[in-house]
Design a protein around this motif. Structure first.
Motif, short mmCIF file in Angstrom:
data_model
loop_
_atom_site.label_atom_id
_atom_site.label_comp_id
_atom_site.label_asym_id
_atom_site.label_seq_id
_atom_site.Cartn_x
_atom_site.Cartn_y
_atom_site.Cartn_z
N TYR A 140 37.06 -20.76 -23.17
CA TYR A 140 37.09 -22.04 -23.87
C TYR A 140 38.54 -22.49 -24.03
CZ TYR A 140 32.55 -20.05 -24.81
OH TYR A 140 31.32 -19.43 -24.66
N ASP A 145 35.19 -27.71 -25.18
CA ASP A 145 34.55 -26.70 -24.33
C ASP A 145 33.69 -25.76 -25.18
OD1 ASP A 145 35.89 -27.74 -22.16
OD2 ASP A 145 37.49 -26.23 -22.21
N THR A 148 30.50 -27.47 -26.56
CA THR A 148 29.50 -27.67 -25.50
C THR A 148 28.70 -26.39 -25.27
OG1 THR A 148 30.83 -29.36 -24.39
CG2 THR A 148 29.16 -28.23 -23.07
N ALA A 149 29.39 -25.25 -25.18
CA ALA A 149 28.71 -23.97 -24.98
C ALA A 149 27.92 -23.57 -26.22
CB ALA A 149 29.74 -22.89 -24.65
N TRP A 150 28.43 -23.89 -27.38
CA TRP A 150 27.78 -23.53 -28.65
C TRP A 150 26.47 -24.29 -28.81
CZ3 TRP A 150 30.10 -24.59 -34.16
CH2 TRP A 150 29.64 -23.62 -35.06
N ARG A 151 26.48 -25.55 -28.44
CA ARG A 151 25.25 -26.36 -28.55
C ARG A 151 24.14 -25.80 -27.66
NH1 ARG A 151 28.45 -31.90 -28.14
NH2 ARG A 151 28.51 -32.58 -30.33
N LYS A 152 24.52 -25.32 -26.48
CA LYS A 152 23.52 -24.81 -25.53
C LYS A 152 22.86 -23.54 -26.03
CE LYS A 152 25.69 -26.79 -21.39
NZ LYS A 152 26.38 -26.48 -20.11
N ALA A 153 23.63 -22.68 -26.70
CA ALA A 153 23.09 -21.39 -27.15
C ALA A 153 23.77 -20.97 -28.44
CB ALA A 153 23.28 -20.33 -26.07
N ARG A 156 23.85 -17.26 -29.44
CA ARG A 156 24.47 -16.29 -28.55
C ARG A 156 25.97 -16.16 -28.78
NH1 ARG A 156 22.90 -17.48 -22.50
NH2 ARG A 156 24.44 -15.79 -22.28
N ILE A 182 24.31 -28.81 -34.68
CA ILE A 182 23.70 -27.48 -34.59
C ILE A 182 23.11 -27.12 -35.95
CG2 ILE A 182 24.14 -25.01 -34.22
CD1 ILE A 182 26.43 -25.84 -32.35
#
Length: 329
Positions: A140, A145, A148-153, A156, A182
Protein backbone atom coordinates in the motif's frame (compact mmCIF):
# COMPACT_ATOMS: atom_id res chain seq x y z
CA UNK A 1 27.79 41.28 75.90
CA UNK A 2 30.20 38.56 76.89
CA UNK A 3 30.94 35.44 74.82
CA UNK A 4 28.67 32.86 76.56
CA UNK A 5 25.71 35.23 76.59
CA UNK A 6 26.28 36.17 72.96
CA UNK A 7 26.46 32.51 71.99
CA UNK A 8 23.25 31.75 73.88
CA UNK A 9 21.51 34.66 72.18
CA UNK A 10 22.72 33.42 68.79
CA UNK A 11 21.39 29.94 69.50
CA UNK A 12 18.01 31.34 70.48
CA UNK A 13 17.94 33.46 67.33
CA UNK A 14 18.69 30.46 65.13
CA UNK A 15 16.04 28.35 66.82
CA UNK A 16 13.55 31.18 66.47
CA UNK A 17 14.42 31.54 62.79
CA UNK A 18 13.90 27.83 62.20
CA UNK A 19 10.64 27.83 64.10
CA UNK A 20 9.28 30.85 62.26
CA UNK A 21 10.42 29.41 58.90
CA UNK A 22 8.78 26.05 59.61
CA UNK A 23 5.53 27.87 60.19
CA UNK A 24 5.81 29.35 56.72
CA UNK A 25 5.89 32.99 57.88
CA UNK A 26 8.59 34.19 55.50
CA UNK A 27 7.29 35.07 52.02
CA UNK A 28 8.21 32.60 49.32
CA UNK A 29 9.18 29.81 51.73
CA UNK A 30 7.24 26.58 51.44
CA UNK A 31 7.63 23.49 53.61
CA UNK A 32 8.03 21.12 50.70
CA UNK A 33 10.37 20.19 47.84
CA UNK A 34 9.78 19.51 44.16
CA UNK A 35 12.41 16.76 44.32
CA UNK A 36 9.87 14.19 45.46
CA UNK A 37 7.36 14.37 42.60
CA UNK A 38 6.65 11.13 40.74
CA UNK A 39 4.76 10.44 37.52
CA UNK A 40 3.37 6.98 36.86
CA UNK A 41 3.11 5.78 33.26
CA UNK A 42 0.37 3.14 32.90
CA UNK A 43 1.94 1.30 29.97
CA UNK A 44 5.31 0.02 28.80
CA UNK A 45 8.34 2.16 27.91
CA UNK A 46 8.32 3.60 24.42
CA UNK A 47 4.62 4.41 24.13
CA UNK A 48 2.97 7.81 23.87
CA UNK A 49 2.32 8.18 27.59
CA UNK A 50 5.90 7.20 28.37
CA UNK A 51 7.33 9.65 25.83
CA UNK A 52 5.13 12.48 27.09
CA UNK A 53 5.90 11.90 30.76
CA UNK A 54 9.66 11.52 30.28
CA UNK A 55 9.82 14.56 28.01
CA UNK A 56 7.92 16.65 30.57
CA UNK A 57 10.14 15.42 33.42
CA UNK A 58 13.32 16.14 31.46
CA UNK A 59 12.20 19.66 30.56
CA UNK A 60 11.17 20.37 34.16
CA UNK A 61 14.62 19.24 35.29
CA UNK A 62 16.54 21.18 32.62
CA UNK A 63 14.61 24.38 33.36
CA UNK A 64 14.82 23.89 37.16
CA UNK A 65 11.03 24.00 37.42
CA UNK A 66 11.01 20.71 39.32
CA UNK A 67 14.34 18.85 39.44
CA UNK A 68 14.55 15.06 39.41
CA UNK A 69 10.88 14.24 38.82
CA UNK A 70 10.78 10.46 38.81
CA UNK A 71 8.97 8.62 36.01
CA UNK A 72 8.14 4.94 36.39
CA UNK A 73 6.05 2.42 34.46
CA UNK A 74 3.21 0.33 35.82
CA UNK A 75 1.65 -1.35 32.75
CA UNK A 76 -1.35 -3.61 32.63
CA UNK A 77 -4.89 -3.92 31.27
CA UNK A 78 -4.66 -0.98 28.90
CA UNK A 79 -3.71 1.42 31.68
CA UNK A 80 -6.33 0.42 34.22
CA UNK A 81 -3.75 -1.13 36.55
CA UNK A 82 -2.15 2.30 36.85
CA UNK A 83 -5.54 3.95 37.21
CA UNK A 84 -6.44 1.61 40.05
CA UNK A 85 -3.08 2.34 41.71
CA UNK A 86 -3.75 6.08 41.58
CA UNK A 87 -7.17 5.56 43.16
CA UNK A 88 -5.59 3.42 45.88
CA UNK A 89 -3.02 6.14 46.62
CA UNK A 90 -5.69 8.41 48.09
CA UNK A 91 -4.18 11.52 49.66
CA UNK A 92 -0.72 11.06 48.10
CA UNK A 93 0.07 14.52 46.78
CA UNK A 94 3.49 13.52 45.47
CA UNK A 95 2.19 11.09 42.84
CA UNK A 96 0.49 11.72 39.48
CA UNK A 97 -0.65 9.60 36.55
CA UNK A 98 0.18 10.32 32.91
CA UNK A 99 -3.03 9.43 31.09
CA UNK A 100 -5.33 10.31 28.25
CA UNK A 101 -8.13 9.06 26.07
CA UNK A 102 -6.65 5.54 26.07
CA UNK A 103 -6.99 5.15 29.83
CA UNK A 104 -10.53 6.53 29.70
CA UNK A 105 -11.46 3.99 27.05
CA UNK A 106 -9.72 1.07 28.71
CA UNK A 107 -11.54 1.67 31.98
CA UNK A 108 -14.89 1.19 30.25
CA UNK A 109 -13.78 -1.62 27.96
CA UNK A 110 -12.43 -3.59 30.91
CA UNK A 111 -15.41 -2.65 33.08
CA UNK A 112 -12.88 -1.53 35.66
CA UNK A 113 -13.94 -0.81 39.22
CA UNK A 114 -12.41 2.64 39.00
CA UNK A 115 -12.73 5.33 36.30
CA UNK A 116 -11.12 8.74 35.86
CA UNK A 117 -14.02 10.21 37.81
CA UNK A 118 -12.24 8.95 40.94
CA UNK A 119 -9.08 11.00 40.26
CA UNK A 120 -8.08 14.61 40.85
CA UNK A 121 -7.71 16.38 37.46
CA UNK A 122 -4.51 18.42 37.18
CA UNK A 123 -3.87 19.42 33.57
CA UNK A 124 -4.45 18.50 29.96
CA UNK A 125 -1.12 18.90 28.18
CA UNK A 126 -1.31 18.07 24.49
CA UNK A 127 -3.30 16.82 21.56
CA UNK A 128 -1.69 14.58 18.99
CA UNK A 129 -2.81 13.70 15.49
CA UNK A 130 -2.92 10.05 14.58
CA UNK A 131 -1.06 8.38 11.75
CA UNK A 132 -1.83 5.52 9.39
CA UNK A 133 1.40 3.54 9.15
CA UNK A 134 2.71 0.55 7.16
CA UNK A 135 6.02 -1.28 6.85
CA UNK A 136 8.47 -0.08 4.22
CA UNK A 137 7.73 -3.11 2.02
CA UNK A 138 3.94 -2.83 2.26
CA UNK A 139 2.06 -3.04 -1.05
CA UNK A 140 0.00 0.00 0.00
CA UNK A 141 1.74 3.12 -1.26
CA UNK A 142 -1.07 5.56 -0.45
CA UNK A 143 -3.96 5.63 1.99
CA UNK A 144 -6.22 5.29 -1.06
CA UNK A 145 -4.54 1.98 -1.94
CA UNK A 146 -5.09 0.78 1.60
CA UNK A 147 -8.75 1.80 1.73
CA UNK A 148 -9.45 0.09 -1.61
CA UNK A 149 -8.04 -3.23 -0.33
CA UNK A 150 -9.73 -2.78 3.05
CA UNK A 151 -13.16 -2.29 1.50
CA UNK A 152 -12.80 -5.52 -0.48
CA UNK A 153 -11.93 -7.65 2.55
CA UNK A 154 -12.21 -5.70 5.82
CA UNK A 155 -11.85 -8.78 7.99
CA UNK A 156 -8.68 -9.97 6.28
CA UNK A 157 -6.60 -6.88 6.92
CA UNK A 158 -5.39 -6.63 10.50
CA UNK A 159 -5.04 -3.14 11.92
CA UNK A 160 -2.91 -2.71 15.03
CA UNK A 161 -3.21 -0.07 17.70
CA UNK A 162 -1.36 0.79 20.87
CA UNK A 163 -4.46 0.79 23.04
CA UNK A 164 -7.09 -1.66 24.15
CA UNK A 165 -10.55 -1.51 22.56
CA UNK A 166 -12.13 1.76 23.61
CA UNK A 167 -8.88 3.71 23.45
CA UNK A 168 -7.81 6.22 20.77
CA UNK A 169 -5.96 3.72 18.59
CA UNK A 170 -9.17 1.66 18.54
CA UNK A 171 -11.48 4.60 17.96
CA UNK A 172 -9.43 5.88 15.03
CA UNK A 173 -9.77 2.83 12.72
CA UNK A 174 -13.44 2.48 13.70
CA UNK A 175 -14.09 6.09 12.71
CA UNK A 176 -12.00 5.63 9.57
CA UNK A 177 -13.94 2.49 8.66
CA UNK A 178 -17.29 4.25 9.07
CA UNK A 179 -16.07 7.18 6.99
CA UNK A 180 -15.01 4.97 4.05
CA UNK A 181 -18.12 2.76 4.18
CA UNK A 182 -16.90 -0.24 6.18
CA UNK A 183 -19.00 -1.68 9.02
CA UNK A 184 -16.90 -1.15 12.17
CA UNK A 185 -17.87 -4.57 13.53
CA UNK A 186 -16.09 -6.14 10.56
CA UNK A 187 -12.77 -4.46 11.37
CA UNK A 188 -10.04 -6.87 12.50
CA UNK A 189 -8.47 -4.79 15.24
CA UNK A 190 -5.47 -6.09 17.20
CA UNK A 191 -4.87 -4.11 20.37
CA UNK A 192 -1.49 -3.80 22.07
CA UNK A 193 -2.52 -2.41 25.42
CA UNK A 194 1.07 -1.70 26.44
CA UNK A 195 1.14 1.25 24.06
CA UNK A 196 3.52 2.04 21.23
CA UNK A 197 6.29 0.07 22.86
CA UNK A 198 4.38 -3.15 22.11
CA UNK A 199 2.76 -2.04 18.86
CA UNK A 200 5.96 -1.10 17.07
CA UNK A 201 7.46 -4.62 16.91
CA UNK A 202 4.14 -5.96 15.62
CA UNK A 203 4.18 -3.49 12.74
CA UNK A 204 7.84 -4.10 11.91
CA UNK A 205 7.40 -7.90 12.03
CA UNK A 206 4.33 -7.83 9.79
CA UNK A 207 1.95 -9.14 12.45
CA UNK A 208 -0.52 -6.46 11.33
CA UNK A 209 -1.13 -5.03 7.86
CA UNK A 210 -1.23 -1.43 9.05
CA UNK A 211 -1.35 0.51 12.28
CA UNK A 212 -3.16 3.56 13.60
CA UNK A 213 -1.62 5.40 16.51
CA UNK A 214 -0.19 8.72 17.61
CA UNK A 215 2.33 9.95 15.08
CA UNK A 216 4.97 10.41 17.75
CA UNK A 217 5.11 6.65 18.26
CA UNK A 218 6.82 6.05 14.92
CA UNK A 219 9.01 9.06 14.11
CA UNK A 220 12.37 7.33 14.66
CA UNK A 221 11.40 4.36 12.50
CA UNK A 222 9.99 6.65 9.80
CA UNK A 223 13.23 8.63 9.78
CA UNK A 224 15.24 5.43 9.46
CA UNK A 225 13.08 4.20 6.56
CA UNK A 226 11.62 1.18 8.35
CA UNK A 227 8.06 2.52 8.24
CA UNK A 228 5.98 4.69 5.94
CA UNK A 229 3.20 7.02 7.01
CA UNK A 230 0.33 7.02 4.52
CA UNK A 231 -1.62 9.85 6.16
CA UNK A 232 -1.96 11.90 9.30
CA UNK A 233 -5.37 12.43 10.87
CA UNK A 234 -5.24 16.02 12.06
CA UNK A 235 -6.68 19.10 10.45
CA UNK A 236 -3.30 20.10 9.03
CA UNK A 237 -0.01 18.41 8.03
CA UNK A 238 2.59 18.18 10.80
CA UNK A 239 6.14 19.48 10.71
CA UNK A 240 7.96 16.22 11.58
CA UNK A 241 6.26 14.49 8.61
CA UNK A 242 6.64 17.03 5.87
CA UNK A 243 4.98 15.90 2.68
CA UNK A 244 2.64 13.38 4.34
CA UNK A 245 -0.99 14.21 3.45
CA UNK A 246 -3.89 14.46 5.85
CA UNK A 247 -6.86 12.17 5.47
CA UNK A 248 -8.94 15.12 4.33
CA UNK A 249 -6.48 16.10 1.60
CA UNK A 250 -6.56 12.45 0.49
CA UNK A 251 -10.32 12.64 -0.02
CA UNK A 252 -11.36 11.07 3.31
CA UNK A 253 -13.54 13.40 5.36
CA UNK A 254 -12.18 12.62 8.82
CA UNK A 255 -10.21 14.56 11.43
CA UNK A 256 -9.13 12.73 14.57
CA UNK A 257 -6.85 13.74 17.45
CA UNK A 258 -5.84 12.12 20.73
CA UNK A 259 -5.10 13.99 23.95
CA UNK A 260 -2.93 13.42 27.03
CA UNK A 261 -3.14 14.84 30.52
CA UNK A 262 -2.14 14.30 34.12
CA UNK A 263 -4.29 13.43 37.13
CA UNK A 264 -3.54 12.86 40.80
CA UNK A 265 -5.00 10.52 43.42
CA UNK A 266 -8.29 11.43 45.08
CA UNK A 267 -8.29 13.20 48.41
CA UNK A 268 -5.17 15.33 48.01
CA UNK A 269 -5.17 18.75 49.62
CA UNK A 270 -5.83 21.98 47.74
CA UNK A 271 -2.22 22.97 48.41
CA UNK A 272 -0.88 19.74 46.92
CA UNK A 273 -3.13 20.07 43.90
CA UNK A 274 -2.01 23.66 43.34
CA UNK A 275 1.61 22.59 43.68
CA UNK A 276 1.21 20.25 40.70
CA UNK A 277 -0.78 22.81 38.70
CA UNK A 278 1.90 25.47 39.28
CA UNK A 279 4.67 23.12 38.17
CA UNK A 280 2.79 22.06 35.04
CA UNK A 281 1.88 25.66 34.23
CA UNK A 282 5.54 26.66 34.40
CA UNK A 283 6.36 23.71 32.15
CA UNK A 284 3.77 24.89 29.65
CA UNK A 285 5.23 28.41 29.63
CA UNK A 286 8.80 27.28 28.99
CA UNK A 287 10.48 27.66 25.62
CA UNK A 288 11.94 24.17 25.86
CA UNK A 289 8.50 22.64 26.18
CA UNK A 290 7.31 24.54 23.11
CA UNK A 291 10.32 23.20 21.25
CA UNK A 292 9.37 19.67 22.28
CA UNK A 293 5.83 20.22 21.00
CA UNK A 294 7.26 21.07 17.60
CA UNK A 295 9.73 18.21 17.64
CA UNK A 296 7.11 15.57 18.42
CA UNK A 297 4.33 17.06 16.30
CA UNK A 298 2.18 17.68 19.38
CA UNK A 299 -0.47 20.39 19.59
CA UNK A 300 -0.63 22.58 22.67
CA UNK A 301 -3.92 21.84 24.47
CA UNK A 302 -3.06 23.08 27.96
CA UNK A 303 -5.94 23.38 30.41
CA UNK A 304 -6.21 23.17 34.19
CA UNK A 305 -8.78 23.64 36.90
CA UNK A 306 -12.47 23.47 36.15
CA UNK A 307 -11.80 23.53 32.40
CA UNK A 308 -9.86 20.27 32.44
CA UNK A 309 -12.19 18.73 35.02
CA UNK A 310 -15.22 19.44 32.82
CA UNK A 311 -13.40 18.14 29.74
CA UNK A 312 -12.45 14.93 31.54
CA UNK A 313 -16.07 14.38 32.60
CA UNK A 314 -17.24 14.96 29.03
CA UNK A 315 -14.67 12.52 27.60
CA UNK A 316 -15.57 9.87 30.17
CA UNK A 317 -19.25 10.10 29.24
CA UNK A 318 -18.50 10.09 25.50
CA UNK A 319 -16.48 6.87 25.75
CA UNK A 320 -19.01 5.24 28.08
CA UNK A 321 -21.78 5.99 25.57
CA UNK A 322 -19.68 4.60 22.71
CA UNK A 323 -18.93 1.42 24.65
CA UNK A 324 -22.63 0.99 25.33
CA UNK A 325 -23.49 1.45 21.66
CA UNK A 326 -21.04 -1.30 20.74
CA UNK A 327 -22.41 -3.56 23.43
CA UNK A 328 -19.24 -3.32 25.49
CA UNK A 329 -20.73 -1.90 28.68
Amino acid sequence: MRGPARALLGTVAVLTLLTVSACGVFPGWQARSDHDLRIMVPNTPGGGYDTTARTAARVMDETHIAPDVQVFNLPGAGGTVGLQRIADERGNGQLALQMGLGVVGASHEAKAKVTVARTTPLARLIEEAGAVVVRKDSPYRTVGDLVTAWRKAPGRLAVGGGSSPGGPDFLLPMELAKTVGIEPKKVHYVGYGGGGGDLLPAVLDGDVDFATSGLGEFLDQVDSGQLRVLAVTGEHPVAPLAGVPTLKSSGIDLVFSNWRGIVAPPGISDTERQRWVDVLTELHRSRRWRAELDRHGWTDAFATGDTFAAYLTQQDKLVADLAASLGRE
